[in-house]
Write an enzyme that holds these catalytic residues in place. Structure first.
Site, PDB file in Angstrom:
ATOM      1  N   HIS A   1      99.676 126.132 167.156  1.00 18.81           N
ATOM      2  CA  HIS A   1      99.970 125.117 166.132  1.00 18.81           C
ATOM      3  C   HIS A   1      99.283 123.792 166.488  1.00 18.81           C
ATOM      4  CE1 HIS A   1     102.991 123.076 163.308  1.00 18.81           C
ATOM      5  NE2 HIS A   1     102.451 122.054 163.945  1.00 18.81           N
ATOM      6  N   GLU A   2      99.397 123.390 167.767  1.00 21.09           N
ATOM      7  CA  GLU A   2      98.815 122.098 168.171  1.00 21.09           C
ATOM      8  C   GLU A   2      97.287 122.143 168.203  1.00 21.09           C
ATOM      9  OE1 GLU A   2     100.706 119.607 168.030  1.00 21.09           O
ATOM     10  OE2 GLU A   2     102.532 120.799 167.962  1.00 21.09           O
TER      11      GLU A   2
ATOM     12  N   GLY B   1     106.028 119.371 170.164  1.00 21.38           N
ATOM     13  CA  GLY B   1     104.575 119.310 170.268  1.00 21.38           C
ATOM     14  C   GLY B   1     104.061 118.168 169.409  1.00 21.38           C
TER      15      GLY B   1
ATOM     16  N   CYS C   1     106.777 121.101 161.326  1.00 18.61           N
ATOM     17  CA  CYS C   1     105.760 120.179 161.833  1.00 18.61           C
ATOM     18  C   CYS C   1     106.251 118.755 161.594  1.00 18.61           C
ATOM     19  CB  CYS C   1     104.447 120.415 161.082  1.00 18.61           C
ATOM     20  SG  CYS C   1     103.116 119.306 161.582  1.00 18.61           S
ATOM     21  N   LEU C   2     106.067 117.887 162.586  1.00 16.34           N
ATOM     22  CA  LEU C   2     106.514 116.499 162.437  1.00 16.34           C
ATOM     23  C   LEU C   2     105.811 115.796 161.273  1.00 16.34           C
ATOM     24  CD1 LEU C   2     106.692 115.356 166.179  1.00 16.34           C
ATOM     25  CD2 LEU C   2     108.589 116.014 164.683  1.00 16.34           C
TER      26      LEU C   2
ATOM     27  N   HIS D   1      95.974 121.626 164.839  1.00 18.78           N
ATOM     28  CA  HIS D   1      95.934 120.203 164.445  1.00 18.78           C
ATOM     29  C   HIS D   1      94.613 119.559 164.860  1.00 18.78           C
ATOM     30  CE1 HIS D   1      99.703 118.993 162.667  1.00 18.78           C
ATOM     31  NE2 HIS D   1     100.431 119.523 163.634  1.00 18.78           N
TER      32      HIS D   1
ATOM     33  N   GLN E   1      98.121 113.366 164.639  1.00 19.56           N
ATOM     34  CA  GLN E   1      99.415 113.043 164.032  1.00 19.56           C
ATOM     35  C   GLN E   1      99.840 111.598 164.286  1.00 19.56           C
ATOM     36  OE1 GLN E   1     101.427 116.715 165.750  1.00 19.56           O
ATOM     37  NE2 GLN E   1     102.404 116.551 163.763  1.00 19.56           N
TER      38      GLN E   1
HETATM   39 ZN   LIG Z   1     102.382 120.029 163.578  1.00 18.63          ZN
END
Ligand SMILES: [Zn+2]
Length: 176
Positions: free
Chosen positions: A141-142, A52, A99-100, A145, A57
């Site tokens: 989660h997304e 995701g 998370c990235l 963000h 991000q």
């Molecule tokens: Zn994330």
């Protein structure tokens, strides 16, 4: 017509970049540039080994996210969500999340077990998607963000302190 240019791989910004705390702006123009951006977001997500990725991000404060919980295995799992909103949630699940933008950090997070989301596609058409387990977690989660919320905002203060300490240590050692 010019040859198709290679898609740009965007660098994923890391915590504590302030763009991650900023709620994204709604998308109002559904044009070719948006389609290119979405394709680039998928490539950037795959390049970073993620399932995701949300526009903040890649330092773009807009309400766009891409998800692929099967990581290229099933084309049906490729989701583009523009201006997404949670319509309904059911149940509870607690699983480890990463998370990235927070590499190497993994913590258990409470989430709904099932979620219904409405969103616009790349053409601006509204649709609904339902997900459970990993997909429910990825959707929530997304969408977080896009509202400036990270998963470490959803863990206990004590655990967050430990995570922040670990990050500070990695920053000090040039590992972040
Ligand atoms: Zn994330």
């Amino acid at each position: 017509m010019a040859a198709k240019e290679a898609l740009k791989i965007h660098e994923v910004v890391k915590f504590p970049d302030p763009v991650l705390k900023q709620p994204g702006a709604p998308v109002t123009v559904f044009d070719e540039a948006l389609k290119t951006l979405v394709a680039e977001m998928f490539e950037s997500m795959y390049a970073a080994q993620g399932i995701g990725l949300a526009a903040p991000q890649i330092a773009l404060s807009k309400r766009i996210t891409v998800i692929d919980v099967s990581f290229k295995k099933d084309p049906k799992d490729k989701l583009v969500l523009i201006n997404p909103e949670v319509v309904e949630t059911r149940g509870k699940q607690t699983e480890e999340e990463g998370c990235l933008s927070l590499p190497e950090i993994r913590e258990k997070v409470h989430r709904a077990a099932w979620v219904k989301v409405k969103a616009q596609n790349q053409h601006g058409e509204w649709f609904e998607v339902e997900g459970e387990e990993l997909l429910a977690r990825a959707l929530l989660h997304e969408i977080d963000h896009l509202n400036g919320i990270l998963f470490i905002d959803r863990i206990s203060r004590l655990k967050r302190e430990l995570v922040l300490r670990k990050i500070r240590k990695m920053q000090k050692n040039g590992e972040w």
